[in-house]
Motif scaffolding. Structure first.
Motif, PDB file in Angstrom:
ATOM      1  N   SER A  75       0.847  -1.183   0.000  1.00 12.97           N
ATOM      2  CA  SER A  75       0.000   0.000   0.000  1.00 12.97           C
ATOM      3  C   SER A  75       0.888   1.240   0.000  1.00 12.97           C
ATOM      4  O   SER A  75       2.053   1.192   0.383  1.00 12.97           O
ATOM      5  N   GLY A  76       0.312   2.343  -0.466  1.00 13.69           N
ATOM      6  CA  GLY A  76       1.022   3.605  -0.487  1.00 13.69           C
ATOM      7  C   GLY A  76       1.605   3.932  -1.854  1.00 13.69           C
ATOM      8  O   GLY A  76       1.535   3.127  -2.786  1.00 13.69           O
ATOM      9  N   VAL A  77       2.160   5.141  -1.941  1.00 16.05           N
ATOM     10  CA  VAL A  77       2.771   5.624  -3.174  1.00 16.05           C
ATOM     11  C   VAL A  77       4.156   6.153  -2.831  1.00 16.05           C
ATOM     12  O   VAL A  77       4.336   6.868  -1.837  1.00 16.05           O
ATOM     13  N   GLN A  78       5.126   5.826  -3.668  1.00 17.00           N
ATOM     14  CA  GLN A  78       6.498   6.249  -3.485  1.00 17.00           C
ATOM     15  C   GLN A  78       6.969   6.973  -4.742  1.00 17.00           C
ATOM     16  O   GLN A  78       6.426   6.757  -5.822  1.00 17.00           O
ATOM     17  N   VAL A  79       7.997   7.806  -4.586  1.00 16.29           N
ATOM     18  CA  VAL A  79       8.539   8.553  -5.706  1.00 16.29           C
ATOM     19  C   VAL A  79      10.056   8.432  -5.711  1.00 16.29           C
ATOM     20  O   VAL A  79      10.698   8.506  -4.670  1.00 16.29           O
ATOM     21  N   ALA A  80      10.613   8.228  -6.905  1.00 14.92           N
ATOM     22  CA  ALA A  80      12.064   8.248  -7.114  1.00 14.92           C
ATOM     23  C   ALA A  80      12.382   9.562  -7.816  1.00 14.92           C
ATOM     24  O   ALA A  80      11.743   9.898  -8.818  1.00 14.92           O
ATOM     25  N   LYS A 139      15.657  22.592  -8.796  1.00 15.15           N
ATOM     26  CA  LYS A 139      14.600  21.798  -9.424  1.00 15.15           C
ATOM     27  C   LYS A 139      14.638  20.346  -8.949  1.00 15.15           C
ATOM     28  O   LYS A 139      15.705  19.801  -8.686  1.00 15.15           O
ATOM     29  N   THR A 140      13.465  19.760  -8.889  1.00 10.12           N
ATOM     30  CA  THR A 140      13.313  18.341  -8.588  1.00 10.12           C
ATOM     31  C   THR A 140      12.893  17.637  -9.869  1.00 10.12           C
ATOM     32  O   THR A 140      11.967  18.093 -10.552  1.00 10.12           O
ATOM     33  N   TYR A 141      13.568  16.549 -10.186  1.00 14.52           N
ATOM     34  CA  TYR A 141      13.260  15.763 -11.380  1.00 14.52           C
ATOM     35  C   TYR A 141      12.747  14.392 -10.946  1.00 14.52           C
ATOM     36  O   TYR A 141      13.487  13.610 -10.356  1.00 14.52           O
ATOM     37  N   VAL A 142      11.481  14.138 -11.246  1.00 14.57           N
ATOM     38  CA  VAL A 142      10.852  12.872 -10.854  1.00 14.57           C
ATOM     39  C   VAL A 142      11.127  11.822 -11.921  1.00 14.57           C
ATOM     40  O   VAL A 142      10.838  12.021 -13.103  1.00 14.57           O
ATOM     41  N   ILE A 143      11.671  10.707 -11.475  1.00 16.81           N
ATOM     42  CA  ILE A 143      12.001   9.599 -12.364  1.00 16.81           C
ATOM     43  C   ILE A 143      10.808   8.664 -12.516  1.00 16.81           C
ATOM     44  O   ILE A 143      10.436   8.287 -13.619  1.00 16.81           O
ATOM     45  N   ASP A 144      10.207   8.298 -11.371  1.00 14.51           N
ATOM     46  CA  ASP A 144       9.113   7.327 -11.439  1.00 14.51           C
ATOM     47  C   ASP A 144       8.344   7.306 -10.126  1.00 14.51           C
ATOM     48  O   ASP A 144       8.818   7.786  -9.101  1.00 14.51           O
ATOM     49  N   PHE A 145       7.160   6.695 -10.187  1.00 15.53           N
ATOM     50  CA  PHE A 145       6.323   6.446  -9.019  1.00 15.53           C
ATOM     51  C   PHE A 145       6.178   4.943  -8.866  1.00 15.53           C
ATOM     52  O   PHE A 145       6.218   4.201  -9.849  1.00 15.53           O
ATOM     53  N   SER A 146       5.981   4.479  -7.646  1.00 15.02           N
ATOM     54  CA  SER A 146       5.649   3.071  -7.433  1.00 15.02           C
ATOM     55  C   SER A 146       4.444   2.993  -6.508  1.00 15.02           C
ATOM     56  O   SER A 146       4.218   3.876  -5.691  1.00 15.02           O
ATOM     57  N   TYR A 147       3.673   1.921  -6.682  1.00 11.49           N
ATOM     58  CA  TYR A 147       2.461   1.701  -5.902  1.00 11.49           C
ATOM     59  C   TYR A 147       2.083   0.233  -6.084  1.00 11.49           C
ATOM     60  O   TYR A 147       2.621  -0.471  -6.942  1.00 11.49           O
ATOM     61  N   SER A 148       1.142  -0.233  -5.277  1.00 10.42           N
ATOM     62  CA  SER A 148       0.747  -1.644  -5.281  1.00 10.42           C
ATOM     63  C   SER A 148       0.201  -2.055  -6.649  1.00 10.42           C
ATOM     64  O   SER A 148      -0.514  -1.277  -7.274  1.00 10.42           O
ATOM     65  N   ASN A 154      -2.328   5.708 -15.150  1.00 12.96           N
ATOM     66  CA  ASN A 154      -2.261   5.897 -13.699  1.00 12.96           C
ATOM     67  C   ASN A 154      -3.315   6.875 -13.170  1.00 12.96           C
ATOM     68  O   ASN A 154      -2.963   7.824 -12.474  1.00 12.96           O
ATOM     69  N   PRO A 155      -4.586   6.698 -13.475  1.00 13.54           N
ATOM     70  CA  PRO A 155      -5.577   7.703 -13.061  1.00 13.54           C
ATOM     71  C   PRO A 155      -5.620   7.923 -11.547  1.00 13.54           C
ATOM     72  O   PRO A 155      -5.865   9.041 -11.087  1.00 13.54           O
ATOM     73  N   LEU A 157      -3.574  11.167  -5.568  1.00 12.63           N
ATOM     74  CA  LEU A 157      -2.700  10.757  -4.467  1.00 12.63           C
ATOM     75  C   LEU A 157      -1.356  11.482  -4.439  1.00 12.63           C
ATOM     76  O   LEU A 157      -0.699  11.529  -3.410  1.00 12.63           O
ATOM     77  N   VAL A 158      -0.953  12.023  -5.574  1.00 15.96           N
ATOM     78  CA  VAL A 158       0.381  12.588  -5.734  1.00 15.96           C
ATOM     79  C   VAL A 158       0.270  14.090  -5.994  1.00 15.96           C
ATOM     80  O   VAL A 158      -0.546  14.506  -6.816  1.00 15.96           O
TER      81      VAL A 158
END
Length: 188
Positions: A51-56, A63-72, A156-157, A162-163
């Motif tokens: 459960s939950g959402v994570q960000v790399a 600046k912040t550069y988002v690589i990816d998200f992970s979730y269940s 990823n609707p 959530l993000v």
């Protein structure tokens, strides 16, 4: 058995090999805002998101550069740090409270030595991850910002709610103001 069905999308792993793998998983939880991995740290565990959402992401200047998200039910890791046991160049942070089952690098290597099915499963999961990264790179270069936004929304609707949108905008290479306009006016 939800995870078993998830694994079978990548490889038709036997129930016995699935149990061999899952019997070695250990529960782990993090709070919202907790860092799982920071730059310079070697990621020693692979996380299966319950459960939950994570960000790399990484920071450069202001600046912040988002690589990816992970979730269940996906995997959560800084792939090159875990796979090669080298220091991470990125942050892996929990955007929400997160529950995982984890497996150490050493335990995974032992399991892959014991079972060709488990080794094949992880190889195919890594191949799928690589294909997804290639698709993202192509999309960032070939699609308009509206097309990128719509593609993200189709895949990823749930993440739209959530993000923080600034992270999604960064991931898609879209200015936050333009992202806000897309969010408010473009239907997918």
């Amino acid at each position: 058995m939800e995870r078993y069905e998830y694994f079978k999308q990548f490889h038709d792993i036997s129930l016995a090999d699935y149990r061999l793998l899952t019997d070695n998983l250990k529960p782990r939880s993090f709070k919202k805002g907790d860092c799982i991995t920071v730059p310079g740290q070697v990621q020693r565990e692979l996380y299966f998101v319950k459960s939950g959402v994570q960000v790399a992401y990484f920071d450069s200047g202001d600046k912040t550069y988002v690589i990816d998200f992970s979730y269940s039910p996906n995997l959560c890791a800084i792939a090159e740090s875990f796979s090669f046991q080298v220091p991470s160049r990125y942050f892996l942070t929990c955007l929400t409270e997160s529950e995982f089952e984890c497996l150490s690098y050493e335990d995974l290597q032992t399991l892959m030595d014991q079972s060709r099915q488990i080794e094949r499963l992880f190889r195919r999961m890594i191949e799928a991850m690589l294909a997804g990264m290639i698709d993202l790179h192509i999309n960032l270069r070939a699609l308009t910002i509206e097309e990128r936004y719509k593609a993200f929304c189709r895949r990823n609707p749930q993440l739209l709610h959530l993000v923080p949108h600034k992270y999604i905008a960064s991931h898609l290479g879209i200015d936050p103001t333009n992202f806000s306009k897309l969010y408010n006016h473009v239907k997918f």
